[in-house]
Scaffold this active site. Structure first.
Site, mmCIF file in Angstrom:
data_model
loop_
_atom_site.group_PDB
_atom_site.id
_atom_site.type_symbol
_atom_site.label_atom_id
_atom_site.label_comp_id
_atom_site.label_asym_id
_atom_site.label_seq_id
_atom_site.Cartn_x
_atom_site.Cartn_y
_atom_site.Cartn_z
ATOM 1 N N LYS A 112 0.825 -1.213 0.000
ATOM 2 C CA LYS A 112 0.000 0.000 0.000
ATOM 3 C C LYS A 112 0.858 1.263 0.000
ATOM 4 O O LYS A 112 0.464 2.274 -0.567
ATOM 5 C CB LYS A 112 -0.965 -0.005 1.186
ATOM 6 N N LYS A 192 -4.105 -10.252 -7.807
ATOM 7 C CA LYS A 192 -5.315 -10.455 -7.002
ATOM 8 C C LYS A 192 -6.432 -9.504 -7.438
ATOM 9 O O LYS A 192 -6.156 -8.335 -7.688
ATOM 10 C CB LYS A 192 -4.910 -10.155 -5.539
ATOM 11 N N LYS A 195 -9.983 -3.853 -5.368
ATOM 12 C CA LYS A 195 -10.681 -2.593 -5.639
ATOM 13 C C LYS A 195 -9.690 -1.527 -6.112
ATOM 14 O O LYS A 195 -10.048 -0.632 -6.858
ATOM 15 C CB LYS A 195 -11.387 -2.097 -4.377
#
Ligand code: TYM
Length: 329
Positions: A112, A192, A195
């Site tokens: 992230k 993966k 979103k």
């Protein structure tokens, strides 16, 4: 008593097939067997600094999607994380026993931070501590998740053990219930389904949009022409068939693919039929719920009230154990 806790972030206006297969589908089933607590984790979503109006609307729409998918407020608790202040309070306390070395190992933080280079905030770093507080607050014994959350849950168990070492036994050590679809890949067939990447099929998308997305989905890269035999083992469309297509039909597809008897377009069409058989009833129920915001708000209000009662009781024990004042004021 066996109790489930699990959470989902309101980062879009619903959830995608990865969330559904990796989590929500199991939540719906687990309601028969466990005392279940499900949470829309808006505090976690703040780590990527969403637009305030969008965040609020996403919380509402995600709640609708969860209800439409079969989360039953008569049997389970469904609520929004920020409406129960004890989450943030317990997160602080657990943060005081969490070791930096453990947080530094979290791969999701590394990923992230790379994705949000302009906003590598402390919330992203301590994200798993808040996640541990979510679970511990309800004394959950089991946590159903996809594979991407397993490292966070190992850390949750470690944080709880450290808390126990310092202050004495207070919470259960939660067990992971790993989904049968632990890591659903996105339309790129490589990463993966997520979103934050534009590689997903949303549970609320209409059949035409789903077809359009499937048309562009990557299959076996070696299969350039319809007459080339394909290799289902390297094809994500084949993976998805495991969850949406009957065994009999799958055998046909497998044989057809390896013998070039079936083309990718037809194979995707069959998958589309299977996916829309699942998504259309959810979409219809969601449309009905959207017309009744008062009901949705009432579900969340009741969920928060019940969650608060459990959370307060746990915090009483935590305050007692840690030497904080009773906090009854
Ligand atoms: P979130 O919102 O990213 O995802 C919600 C759930 O969906 C699963 N999932 C997937 N499973 C299979 N394949 C995929 N491609 C896929 N993408 C997502 C996730 O594993 C998850 O179970 N940190 C959590 C939310 C959370 C939580 C908690 C979970 C907050 N507190 C306490 C459990 C317990 C998260 O970001 O989930």
């Amino acid at each position: 008593m066996k109790r489930i806790f699990s959470g989902i972030q309101p980062t879009t206006d619903g959830f995608h097939l990865g969330n559904y297969l990796g989590a929500v589908r199991n939540w719906v089933e687990l309601q028969d067997e466990y005392d279940c607590v499900f949470c829309v984790v808006d505090l976690h979503a703040l780590t990527i600094r969403p637009d305030p109006a969008t965040l609020r609307s996403n919380v509402h729409k995600l709640t609708i999607a969860l209800l439409a998918a079969g989360i039953d407020p008569e049997r389970s608790l469904l609520f929004v994380q920020s409406e129960v202040h004890e989450h943030a309070e317990l997160a602080w306390i657990l943060g005081c026993v969490t070791q930096l070395g453990d947080l530094n190992r979290m791969t999701q933080f590394k990923d992230k931070s790379e994705q949000n280079q302009g906003n590598v905030n402390a919330g992203l770093y301590t994200y798993p501590v808040l996640q541990t507080a979510d679970i511990a607050l309800y004394r959950a014994t089991h946590v159903p998740v996809g594979e991407d959350q397993v490292q966070h849950l190992e850390l949750a168990r470690e944080i709880i053990r450290r808390f126990h070492f310092v202050y004495g036994e207070t919470f259960p050590e939660p067990q992971v219930i790993l989904s049968k679809a632990p890591r659903v890949l996105g339309l790129d067939g490589k990463t993966k389904m997520s979103k934050s990447k534009d590689n997903y099929i949303g549970i609320g998308e209409d059949p035409d949009t789903i077809m359009k997305k499937l048309r562009s989905a990557v299959t076996d890269p070696q299969r350039l022409r319809r007459s080339d035999p394909g290799d289902p083992k390297v094809c994500n469309i084949w993976n998805l068939h495991q969850f949406f297509t009957s065994e009999e039909k799958r055998e046909e597809i497998y044989e057809g693919c390896v013998s070039a008897g079936i083309g990718c377009v037809d194979c995707k069409k069959i998958l589309w039929e299977g996916i829309t058989k699942v998504t259309e009833p959810i979409r219809e129920r969601a449309a009905r719920l959207e017309a009744d915001p008062a009901y949705v708000n009432a579900v969340l209000a009741e969920g928060a009230a019940k969650a608060r009662a459990i959370a307060r009781e746990t915090m009483g024990d935590v305050r007692e154990a840690t030497g904080l004042t009773k906090g009854e004021g």
